[in-house]
Design a protein around this motif. Structure first.
Motif, PDB file in Angstrom:
ATOM      1  N   ASP A 289      -9.184  -8.658  10.130  1.00  0.00           N
ATOM      2  CA  ASP A 289      -7.842  -8.374  10.631  1.00  0.00           C
ATOM      3  C   ASP A 289      -7.445  -6.962  10.230  1.00  0.00           C
ATOM      4  O   ASP A 289      -7.625  -6.560   9.077  1.00  0.00           O
ATOM      5  N   ASN A 290      -6.875  -6.212  11.191  1.00  0.00           N
ATOM      6  CA  ASN A 290      -6.363  -4.884  10.885  1.00  0.00           C
ATOM      7  C   ASN A 290      -4.922  -5.012  10.385  1.00  0.00           C
ATOM      8  O   ASN A 290      -4.055  -5.517  11.090  1.00  0.00           O
ATOM      9  N   LEU A 291      -4.678  -4.576   9.160  1.00  0.00           N
ATOM     10  CA  LEU A 291      -3.346  -4.653   8.572  1.00  0.00           C
ATOM     11  C   LEU A 291      -2.552  -3.370   8.743  1.00  0.00           C
ATOM     12  O   LEU A 291      -1.325  -3.404   8.863  1.00  0.00           O
ATOM     13  N   VAL A 292      -3.239  -2.213   8.740  1.00  0.00           N
ATOM     14  CA  VAL A 292      -2.569  -0.910   8.852  1.00  0.00           C
ATOM     15  C   VAL A 292      -3.391  -0.029   9.779  1.00  0.00           C
ATOM     16  O   VAL A 292      -4.622   0.038   9.662  1.00  0.00           O
ATOM     17  N   ASN A 293      -2.678   0.659  10.679  1.00  0.00           N
ATOM     18  CA  ASN A 293      -3.313   1.643  11.569  1.00  0.00           C
ATOM     19  C   ASN A 293      -2.273   2.729  11.809  1.00  0.00           C
ATOM     20  O   ASN A 293      -1.500   2.670  12.758  1.00  0.00           O
ATOM     21  N   SER A 294      -2.228   3.728  10.917  1.00  0.00           N
ATOM     22  CA  SER A 294      -1.103   4.651  10.899  1.00  0.00           C
ATOM     23  C   SER A 294      -1.562   6.092  10.709  1.00  0.00           C
ATOM     24  O   SER A 294      -2.509   6.363   9.976  1.00  0.00           O
ATOM     25  N   THR A 295      -0.854   6.995  11.357  1.00  0.00           N
ATOM     26  CA  THR A 295      -1.052   8.435  11.139  1.00  0.00           C
ATOM     27  C   THR A 295       0.161   9.049  10.450  1.00  0.00           C
ATOM     28  O   THR A 295       0.276  10.267  10.365  1.00  0.00           O
ATOM     29  N   GLU A 296       1.075   8.199   9.952  1.00  0.00           N
ATOM     30  CA  GLU A 296       2.256   8.696   9.262  1.00  0.00           C
ATOM     31  C   GLU A 296       1.869   9.319   7.924  1.00  0.00           C
ATOM     32  O   GLU A 296       1.048   8.765   7.191  1.00  0.00           O
ATOM     33  N   PRO A 297       2.443  10.476   7.563  1.00  0.00           N
ATOM     34  CA  PRO A 297       2.167  11.041   6.229  1.00  0.00           C
ATOM     35  C   PRO A 297       2.795  10.193   5.146  1.00  0.00           C
ATOM     36  O   PRO A 297       3.836   9.563   5.345  1.00  0.00           O
ATOM     37  N   ASP A 298       2.144  10.172   3.986  1.00  0.00           N
ATOM     38  CA  ASP A 298       2.642   9.420   2.826  1.00  0.00           C
ATOM     39  C   ASP A 298       3.018   7.991   3.223  1.00  0.00           C
ATOM     40  O   ASP A 298       4.155   7.549   3.040  1.00  0.00           O
ATOM     41  N   PHE A 299       2.048   7.267   3.731  1.00  0.00           N
ATOM     42  CA  PHE A 299       2.282   5.898   4.212  1.00  0.00           C
ATOM     43  C   PHE A 299       2.769   5.006   3.079  1.00  0.00           C
ATOM     44  O   PHE A 299       2.267   5.056   1.958  1.00  0.00           O
ATOM     45  N   ARG A 300       3.755   4.159   3.388  1.00  0.00           N
ATOM     46  CA  ARG A 300       4.246   3.122   2.490  1.00  0.00           C
ATOM     47  C   ARG A 300       4.429   1.859   3.312  1.00  0.00           C
ATOM     48  O   ARG A 300       4.988   1.902   4.416  1.00  0.00           O
ATOM     49  N   GLY A 301       3.996   0.725   2.806  1.00  0.00           N
ATOM     50  CA  GLY A 301       4.203  -0.500   3.555  1.00  0.00           C
ATOM     51  C   GLY A 301       3.775  -1.735   2.803  1.00  0.00           C
ATOM     52  O   GLY A 301       3.010  -1.671   1.832  1.00  0.00           O
TER      53      GLY A 301
ATOM     54  N   LEU B  67       0.840  -1.194   0.000  1.00  0.00           N
ATOM     55  CA  LEU B  67       0.000   0.000   0.000  1.00  0.00           C
ATOM     56  C   LEU B  67       0.875   1.245   0.000  1.00  0.00           C
ATOM     57  O   LEU B  67       1.835   1.333   0.771  1.00  0.00           O
ATOM     58  N   ALA B  68       0.550   2.201  -0.875  1.00  0.00           N
ATOM     59  CA  ALA B  68       1.198   3.505  -0.900  1.00  0.00           C
ATOM     60  C   ALA B  68       0.111   4.567  -0.941  1.00  0.00           C
ATOM     61  O   ALA B  68      -0.791   4.510  -1.783  1.00  0.00           O
ATOM     62  N   VAL B  69       0.164   5.527  -0.006  1.00  0.00           N
ATOM     63  CA  VAL B  69      -0.837   6.590   0.078  1.00  0.00           C
ATOM     64  C   VAL B  69      -0.109   7.932   0.060  1.00  0.00           C
ATOM     65  O   VAL B  69       0.872   8.120   0.782  1.00  0.00           O
ATOM     66  N   ASN B  70      -0.574   8.854  -0.755  1.00  0.00           N
ATOM     67  CA  ASN B  70      -0.057  10.226  -0.747  1.00  0.00           C
ATOM     68  C   ASN B  70      -1.037  11.085   0.042  1.00  0.00           C
ATOM     69  O   ASN B  70      -2.132  11.385  -0.424  1.00  0.00           O
TER      70      ASN B  70
END
Length: 415
Positions: free
Chosen positions: A278-290, A257-260
């Motif tokens: 299932d929760n795979l991502v729970n992030s407040t980071e800008p421009d998430f990549r994972g 996943l990549a989010v701008n």
């Protein structure tokens, strides 16, 4: 149908109703997702395709009619996009936009009601695409705030007078190449969307003398053999969405996943009842990549619910496409899935994030069921900057950085 869903339709001449007062248009696309020329654009100024297979037939009472004779569409054409646009205002202001396809005898065969339109002035409503010798109807609902000009450019149409160009998407970074070829499996047909967001790639490590990440994977003598091999599936979009991927073999896969954007990012697997599993991502980071681990169910598609604030790209990859751990330093950021294929070794991890670092190991030696993962061993669960050295048994082994909201380095020290 809900957004993202798809179903087979009969290979017959279909009549397609575009409702809600939208102006209808059709794009005939090749496998590359582009038109071959102006003749593959069917609109009010050119209402009939040169082959006569697709045509606009007018309409009344806010309904535009499109005819698509699936038996006559040329073999070079892989899909037909049904597009709706407004002459003024946004699609969210339109009353009851929908698309419905009918067989020649008037029997309805598929319908999609647009329920989440925003400020877009043009939208890919539906895609008719080839699959397994037949045709499928996909509810797309992908809008374009830059209107028909932006939508047309994304599909290879030469727009002569489109006005000011939209703000460009960030320049895509090269994705890490897979460690092994990814043959055999025919991918689900991709959904066409806006310009891609930045591809997932290593995050530069803020250090006085940064280590250059390897440009390619080192040779792997022992080919990875756990889990099915298939061609990657890619989907792009914007903001919240539900993603359904048909046709994947059951078992563990990588979801990239990549989010701008600088808002919240959440990603969940959906169960058979369409509920969060299932929760795979729970992030407040800008421009998430994972990259995250997920399991395709034995029956039904892989379904994901995404919460995002901005444009995004999701890719589904086989485990064989994961990066190998080697004696070379691997630099990255965000959650990831790594493979250890050598003998016993020590893994060093240097983490520069401020939040949780959670690492799990999946030992695959002796595990006979490639459609499911064995139980994992949690080896790291810490908060903040860390230096860790983990003893690894002989591979094959999956090292899953389940949480890592920050840059990190990983390197094997062979015994």
């Amino acid at each position: 149908m809900i957004k993202g869903a798809n179903a087979f339709v009969p290979t017959v001449p279909l009549r397609v109703a575009v409702r809600g007062g939208l102006e209808a248009m059709a794009l005939l696309l090749t496998e590359q997702g582009t038109v071959r020329g102006d003749g593959d654009v069917v609109f009010h100024g050119a209402p009939v395709h040169p082959t006569n297979a697709v045509r606009l037939t007018g309409g009344a009472d806010g309904t535009a009619w499109l005819e698509a004779d699936l038996t006559r569409i040329e073999a070079e054409i892989a899909s037909v996009l049904v597009v709706g646009s407004t002459s003024g205002g946004a699609i969210r202001d339109v009353a009851g936009p929908s698309v419905e396809a009918f067989a020649p005898d008037g029997t309805p065969v598929a319908r999609y009601d647009v329920t989440d339109a925003g400020g877009e002035t043009a939208m890919v409503l539906v895609e008719l695409y080839r699959r397994a010798g037949g045709w499928k109807f996909r509810a797309v609902g992908q809008g374009y705030v830059n209107g028909l000009a932006g939508l047309a450019r994304d599909h290879g149409v030469n727009v002569a007078d489109a006005g000011p160009a939209p703000a460009p998407a960030p320049t895509p970074l090269p994705a890490q190449p897979p460690a092994a070829p990814v043959p055999h499996f025919a991918p689900p047909h991709p959904v066409k969307g806006p310009a891609p967001v930045q591809a997932y790639a290593p995050v530069p490590f803020a250090a006085p003398s940064p280590v250059t990440p390897p440009t390619a994977q080192p040779p792997v003598a022992d080919r990875w053999s756990y889990g099915a091999v298939f061609e990657p599936y890619t989907r792009t979009g914007r903001d919240n969405d539900v993603i359904s991927v048909d046709g994947l073999p059951p078992g563990p896969v990588i979801v990239e996943l990549a989010v701008n954007g600088d808002g919240y990012t959440g990603l969940w697997l959906l169960d058979r009842r369409n509920k969060n599993k299932d929760n795979l991502v729970n992030s407040t980071e800008p421009d998430f990549r994972g990259r995250m681990l997920a399991e395709v169910p034995g029956k039904g598609p892989l379904r994901l619910r995404l919460e995002a604030d901005g444009p995004w790209q999701v890719r589904v990859l086989p485990l064989a496409a994961a990066r190998r751990l080697t004696a070379q330093k691997l630099e990255c950021g965000g959650p990831d899935v790594l493979l250890h294929t050598a003998g016993p070794a020590d893994l060093t991890i240097r983490y520069r994030g401020d939040d949780n670092l959670i690492v799990h190991l999946y030992e695959l030696a002796g595990h006979q069921d490639p459609t499911a993962l064995p139980s994992y061993e949690n080896v790291v669960n810490e908060i903040g900057k860390r230096r860790e050295t983990l003893p690894l048994p002989e591979g094959p082994l999956i090292v899953h950085l389940e949480m890592a909201d920050g840059p990190w380095r990983a390197q094997l020290k062979h015994l």
